[in-house]
Write an enzyme that holds these catalytic residues in place. Structure first.
Site, short mmCIF file in Angstrom:
data_model
loop_
_atom_site.label_atom_id
_atom_site.label_comp_id
_atom_site.label_asym_id
_atom_site.label_seq_id
_atom_site.Cartn_x
_atom_site.Cartn_y
_atom_site.Cartn_z
N ASP A 64 34.72 48.64 45.68
CA ASP A 64 36.09 48.54 45.15
C ASP A 64 36.13 48.53 43.62
OD1 ASP A 64 34.84 46.02 45.33
OD2 ASP A 64 36.74 44.95 45.43
N HIS A 65 34.95 48.69 43.01
CA HIS A 65 34.90 48.74 41.55
C HIS A 65 34.31 50.04 41.01
CE1 HIS A 65 36.05 44.47 40.84
NE2 HIS A 65 35.66 44.40 42.10
#
Length: 301
Positions: A64-65
């Site tokens: 998610d990064h």
């Protein structure tokens, strides 16, 4: 200094929320911080020019990064991007990116530079005449860094009326703006404070996501103008922080208070919650100047 939140929610993207990514504009430079899935779509929605991005800072290698990174790199090529692109992130970011480019035969049309990080201590990873970027070692399930962006002090502003009063030649103006006193022909020394005005105070921005509550970072964050700190959980789910190595809104507020930050921005909200207002309600009990990030929200400082 301008901050555009492209995404600020934890874990998976949803129809109305996006994982972590944001753009910091400082001293006429545009820095992309984290690159969760859908980042390039969010850049378009927020009318931010791809061509202005030449430095990308990745905090850690959870999807998610950084899952949006390979798509953004590929789109740069399709757009005919020519400027060098620098990527800062944990060791492994180069391997995973080049493997995808290799297997898809999608080599870039521009120079791609990786700056892989391994240090557990703060280190300067980018510096020019106007801005310095330093890592903030965080405590998460895998190696993770936040980033501290600091403006360098600007040159002093010339008091043109004073310069004319003392009949100072224009050839000395740059020297004066650099901080020098001036000696007149009659031997008088005119102090720099008489000939100039103070420049605006340099601004600073700290990005801290993801991390467990960590007071070790407080000295590095001391007096930061704006602190973005993850706040994955509310207090009633605080017991999850130890297992997931995340923070609550109140813990983020405590860090802001201990660091004497100017402003706290909360983000990285768990998608288990229906709304994000309770995060602010809990944080302001400890740190009053708290605001909530949200996708598409713009902060100007």
């Amino acid at each position: 200094m301008k901050l555009t939140i492209l995404g600020c929610y934890a874990a998976t993207p949803r129809s109305m929320t996006n994982p972590t990514s944001q753009v910091l504009e400082i001293k006429n430079k545009m820095f992309l911080i984290d690159c969760g899935e859908g980042t390039q779509v969010q850049l378009r929605k927020n009318k931010l020019k791809f061509s202005k991005i030449s430095h990308i800072f990745i905090s850690h290698l959870h999807g998610d990064h950084f899952f949006g990174l390979i798509g953004l790199i590929s789109t740069f090529s399709l757009l005919g991007h020519q400027k060098d692109l620098h990527i800062y992130g944990p060791k492994g970011i180069k391997e995973v990116t080049l493997l995808q480019l290799k297997l898809s035969a999608s080599w870039t049309s521009y120079n791609l530079y990786f700056h892989e990080l391994e240090s557990r201590m703060p280190e300067v990873v980018y510096e020019d005449s106007k801005v310095k970027v330093t890592t903030i070692p965080l405590k998460h399930r895998i190696y993770t860094n936040g980033y501290l962006f600091e403006e360098k002090p600007a040159e002093r502003k010339l008091n043109i009326d004073a310069a004319q009063e003392y009949e100072i030649d224009t050839c000395y103006f740059q020297k004066i703006k650099n901080g020098a006193d001036i000696t007149l022909d009659d031997g008088r020394v005119i102090s720099n404070s008489t000939l100039t005005f103070d420049p605006p105070a340099p601004l600073s921005y700290a990005f801290c996501s993801d991390t467990q509550y960590l007071e070790d970072i407080v000295p590095q964050l001391r007096n930061v103008d704006v602190l973005y700190h993850e706040s994955t959980f509310l207090e009633k789910e605080g017991h999850l922080c130890e297992r997931t190595m995340h923070s609550t809104a109140q813990q983020a507020a405590t860090i802001a208070k201990l660091a004497n930050a100017g402003k706290l921005i909360l983000g990285h909200f768990s998608t288990r919650y229906e709304g994000i207002e309770p995060f602010k309600s809990e944080a302001i009990e400890i740190f009053a100047n708290t605001e909530l990030a949200d996708d598409g929200k713009v902060f100007e400082f």
